[in-house]
Design an enzyme around this catalytic site. Structure first.
Site, PDB file in Angstrom:
ATOM      1  N   TYR A  51       0.850  -1.196   0.000  1.00  8.19           N
ATOM      2  CA  TYR A  51       0.000   0.000   0.000  1.00  8.19           C
ATOM      3  C   TYR A  51       0.874   1.229   0.000  1.00  8.19           C
ATOM      4  O   TYR A  51       1.759   1.355   0.837  1.00  8.19           O
ATOM      5  CB  TYR A  51      -0.927   0.028   1.225  1.00  8.19           C
ATOM      6  CG  TYR A  51      -2.370  -0.180   0.808  1.00  8.19           C
ATOM      7  CD1 TYR A  51      -2.996   0.747  -0.019  1.00  8.19           C
ATOM      8  CD2 TYR A  51      -3.074  -1.317   1.200  1.00  8.19           C
ATOM      9  CE1 TYR A  51      -4.293   0.541  -0.438  1.00  8.19           C
ATOM     10  CE2 TYR A  51      -4.370  -1.521   0.776  1.00  8.19           C
ATOM     11  CZ  TYR A  51      -4.975  -0.585  -0.046  1.00  8.19           C
ATOM     12  OH  TYR A  51      -6.256  -0.780  -0.479  1.00  8.19           O
ATOM     13  N   GLU A  53      -0.483   4.690  -0.742  1.00 10.85           N
ATOM     14  CA  GLU A  53      -1.321   5.860  -1.036  1.00 10.85           C
ATOM     15  C   GLU A  53      -0.503   7.127  -0.832  1.00 10.85           C
ATOM     16  O   GLU A  53       0.306   7.213   0.101  1.00 10.85           O
ATOM     17  CB  GLU A  53      -2.553   5.873  -0.120  1.00 10.85           C
ATOM     18  CG  GLU A  53      -3.609   4.881  -0.585  1.00 10.85           C
ATOM     19  CD  GLU A  53      -4.790   4.795   0.372  1.00 10.85           C
ATOM     20  OE1 GLU A  53      -4.800   5.499   1.388  1.00 10.85           O
ATOM     21  OE2 GLU A  53      -5.706   4.006   0.070  1.00 10.85           O
ATOM     22  N   ASP A 197      -5.795  12.647 -25.544  1.00 16.63           N
ATOM     23  CA  ASP A 197      -5.757  11.244 -25.115  1.00 16.63           C
ATOM     24  C   ASP A 197      -4.911  10.484 -26.137  1.00 16.63           C
ATOM     25  O   ASP A 197      -5.347  10.191 -27.242  1.00 16.63           O
ATOM     26  CB  ASP A 197      -7.192  10.715 -25.073  1.00 16.63           C
ATOM     27  CG  ASP A 197      -7.269   9.245 -24.710  1.00 16.63           C
ATOM     28  OD1 ASP A 197      -6.223   8.578 -24.676  1.00 16.63           O
ATOM     29  OD2 ASP A 197      -8.399   8.760 -24.470  1.00 16.63           O
ATOM     30  N   THR A 223      -2.761   5.330 -22.207  1.00 11.77           N
ATOM     31  CA  THR A 223      -2.586   3.988 -21.658  1.00 11.77           C
ATOM     32  C   THR A 223      -1.105   3.663 -21.781  1.00 11.77           C
ATOM     33  O   THR A 223      -0.378   4.309 -22.547  1.00 11.77           O
ATOM     34  CB  THR A 223      -3.355   2.929 -22.468  1.00 11.77           C
ATOM     35  OG1 THR A 223      -2.853   2.937 -23.814  1.00 11.77           O
ATOM     36  CG2 THR A 223      -4.848   3.197 -22.484  1.00 11.77           C
ATOM     37  N   LYS A 226      -0.632  -0.087 -25.067  1.00 10.39           N
ATOM     38  CA  LYS A 226      -0.911  -0.205 -26.506  1.00 10.39           C
ATOM     39  C   LYS A 226       0.424  -0.067 -27.253  1.00 10.39           C
ATOM     40  O   LYS A 226       1.293  -0.891 -27.056  1.00 10.39           O
ATOM     41  CB  LYS A 226      -2.001   0.782 -26.902  1.00 10.39           C
ATOM     42  CG  LYS A 226      -3.313   0.463 -26.132  1.00 10.39           C
ATOM     43  CD  LYS A 226      -4.473   1.366 -26.456  1.00 10.39           C
ATOM     44  CE  LYS A 226      -5.674   1.002 -25.590  1.00 10.39           C
ATOM     45  NZ  LYS A 226      -6.810   1.927 -25.789  1.00 10.39           N
ATOM     46  N   ARG A 232      -0.625  -3.191 -18.609  1.00 11.18           N
ATOM     47  CA  ARG A 232      -1.958  -2.598 -18.686  1.00 11.18           C
ATOM     48  C   ARG A 232      -2.073  -1.493 -17.641  1.00 11.18           C
ATOM     49  O   ARG A 232      -1.883  -1.732 -16.444  1.00 11.18           O
ATOM     50  CB  ARG A 232      -2.965  -3.716 -18.390  1.00 11.18           C
ATOM     51  CG  ARG A 232      -4.409  -3.423 -18.638  1.00 11.18           C
ATOM     52  CD  ARG A 232      -5.160  -4.724 -18.851  1.00 11.18           C
ATOM     53  NE  ARG A 232      -4.814  -5.240 -20.161  1.00 11.18           N
ATOM     54  CZ  ARG A 232      -5.308  -4.768 -21.303  1.00 11.18           C
ATOM     55  NH1 ARG A 232      -6.205  -3.806 -21.304  1.00 11.18           N
ATOM     56  NH2 ARG A 232      -4.912  -5.264 -22.452  1.00 11.18           N
TER      57      ARG A 232
HETATM   58  C1  LIG Z   1      -7.884   2.224 -25.074  1.00 14.57           C
HETATM   59  C2  LIG Z   1      -8.289   3.640 -24.928  1.00 14.57           C
HETATM   60  C3  LIG Z   1      -8.655   4.178 -23.684  1.00 14.57           C
HETATM   61  C4  LIG Z   1      -8.968   3.352 -22.467  1.00 14.57           C
HETATM   62  O1  LIG Z   1      -8.035   2.583 -21.936  1.00 14.57           O
HETATM   63  P1  LIG Z   1      -8.435   1.475 -20.844  1.00 14.57           P
HETATM   64  O2  LIG Z   1      -7.101   1.203 -20.228  1.00 14.57           O
HETATM   65  O3  LIG Z   1      -9.032   0.355 -21.584  1.00 14.57           O
HETATM   66  O4  LIG Z   1      -9.364   2.107 -19.873  1.00 14.57           O
HETATM   67  C5  LIG Z   1      -8.910   5.530 -23.601  1.00 14.57           C
HETATM   68  N1  LIG Z   1      -8.828   6.315 -24.672  1.00 14.57           N
HETATM   69  C6  LIG Z   1      -8.499   5.837 -25.893  1.00 14.57           C
HETATM   70  C7  LIG Z   1      -8.422   6.780 -27.055  1.00 14.57           C
HETATM   71  C8  LIG Z   1      -8.246   4.485 -26.062  1.00 14.57           C
HETATM   72  O5  LIG Z   1      -7.974   4.012 -27.274  1.00 14.57           O
END
Ligand SMILES: *Cc1c(COP(=O)(O)O)cnc(C)c1O
Length: 417
Positions: A51, A53, A197, A223, A226, A232
């Protein structure tokens, strides 16, 4: 996995099955990738017990000296990699990173302008079935019907007319370069925040293969799993002026304790991404995807926007009887994993769709290059031409197995028992 095998036969079997599935098929879901053995190892460490936090040096728990060390490594590597003022590496996912970005700068009820989901946006950019659509007043922009590209003049018109407090950029299914500078200019003109994003293309930006949004956005979320090829999870970058409110929003506003084993793995991948080899990986992803697009186009497969600049193509099946759902199933029977996807001007439901999203990040990680990509593109085109031909599917399935064997994945992990 001897302990797991002894303790829980059924879970062990599922893990072994998943490993062999990943090894034996072509993973072409654009949002997936394979982490390095070092990242995988970091994920399975004793940091899962801890933990922590709070933030490094300011924790609510004792015994955090090593947690501080890995989180500081992750934070400093993230700011260096992207040239950002501040990083918070605690978001559990991309969605959490976006939630933090919104609540750090907005009040419930404020207006956001995001990309239409059926044009390539993400659920968290204002979908009514997501928190973003519930807490915020959403207006949307999309792509031009004629060429499948974002129309920046139209975005500006919508922004001037609707006066959102935040413009959200980035996408889940957009095959072209996004002009983050143009979005930044529009946001400044109307006094809105710009949240970018970067979830899909973070690895390409890190490697210098897509223009960075960092100079043009107040907040950049991503993220880590990817194209960035890490565990993850999510992370948030922001200008120094937003650092305090961003950190407070991640914890305690939207999350509790951080996942320290995942943060350790984020530190590892961010270190990897700072190496020259990672830029080369990104270059090969873009090259492979361009070759895939050319191969498909030569076989008469229609692509949204006619091609690609990044790690994915979006196949437009509106001119065929075959739906995205059926195409996904036919390719899966041939050992090629992709996902159905809505396309601009979609006429079918989101569960059926008229599109396929196909990406190369994972197979590029396996080492596949132009020759393999041309072969794979030919297989995909053949399946789309004759989706019901079981002999063809079986023949391709066997050849997929041979190709995968030639580009082994995790040779160091024991084959499943
Ligand atoms: C994959 C994705 C997310 C979300 O990611 P998670 O880890 O699945 O919550 C957010 N924004 C975009 C543009 C994505 O492609």
């Amino acid at each position: 996995m001897e302990h797991l095998k002894r303790a829980d036969e059924r879970v062990h079997r599922a893990v072994a099955g998943e490993l062999s599935r990943q090894k034996g098929q072509l993973e072409m879901i654009a949002s997936e990738n394979f982490v390095s053995p070092a990242v995988l190892e970091a994920l399975g460490t004793v940091f899962t017990h801890k933990y922590a936090e709070g933030l490094p040096g300011k924790r609510y728990y004792g015994g955090c000296e090593f947690a501080d060390e890995v989180e500081d490594l992750a934070r400093s590597r993230a700011t260096r990699l992207f040239g950002a003022g501040h990083a918070n590496v605690q978001p559990h996912s991309g969605s959490q990173a976006n939630m933090a970005g919104y609540f750090a700068l907005l009040e419930p009820g404020d207006r956001i302008l995001g990309m239409n989901l059926s044009h390539g946006g993400h659920l968290t950019h204002g979908s009514p079935v997501n928190f973003s659509g519930r807490f915020f007043d959403v207006v949307a922009y999309g792509v031009r019907e004629s060429d499948g590209r974002i129309d920046y003049d139209a975005v500006r018109d919508i922004a001037l007319r609707t006066r959102p407090k935040m413009i959200v950029t980035g996408a889940s299914a957009y095959p072209r370069v996004i002009d983050f500078e143009a979005f930044g200019t529009i946001a400044r003109e109307i006094g809105a925040f710009h949240l970018c994003d970067l979830a899909h293309i973070a690895g390409l930006v890190a490697g210098g293969h897509h223009p960075s949004p960092v100079p043009h956005a107040d907040v950049v979320t991503t993220t880590t799993h990817k194209t960035l090829r890490g565990p993850r999870g999510g992370l948030v970058l922001c200008r120094e002026e937003h650092a305090k409110v961003m950190d407070r929003t991640v914890f305690p506003f939207i999350q509790g304790g951080p996942l320290m084993h995942v943060i350790a793995a984020k530190a590892v991948v961010l270190g990897e991404a700072l190496s020259p080899g990672f830029a080369e990986y990104g270059r090969r992803v873009v090259e492979n995807t361009r070759i895939l697009a050319e191969t498909l186009a030569e076989r008469g497969v229609r692509l949204v926007s006619g091609g690609t600049d990044n790690h994915l193509v979006l196949v437009d099946l509106r001119d065929r009887e075959l739906s995205g759902k059926d195409a996904e199933g036919a390719l899966e029977r041939a050992g090629i994993t992709v996902n159905k996807n809505t396309v601009p001007g979609e006429t079918r439901s989101p569960f059926v769709t008229s599109g396929l999203r196909i990406g190369t990040p994972a197979i590029t990680t396996r080492g596949m290059g132009p020759d393999a990509i041309r072969t794979i593109g030919g297989w995909i085109a053949a399946i789309l031409e004759r989706p019901a031909d079981e002999d063809a599917a079986n023949r391709i399935r066997r050849r997929v197995g041979e190709l995968c064997a030639a580009y082994p994945l995790y040779a160091e992990l024991a084959a499943p028992a």
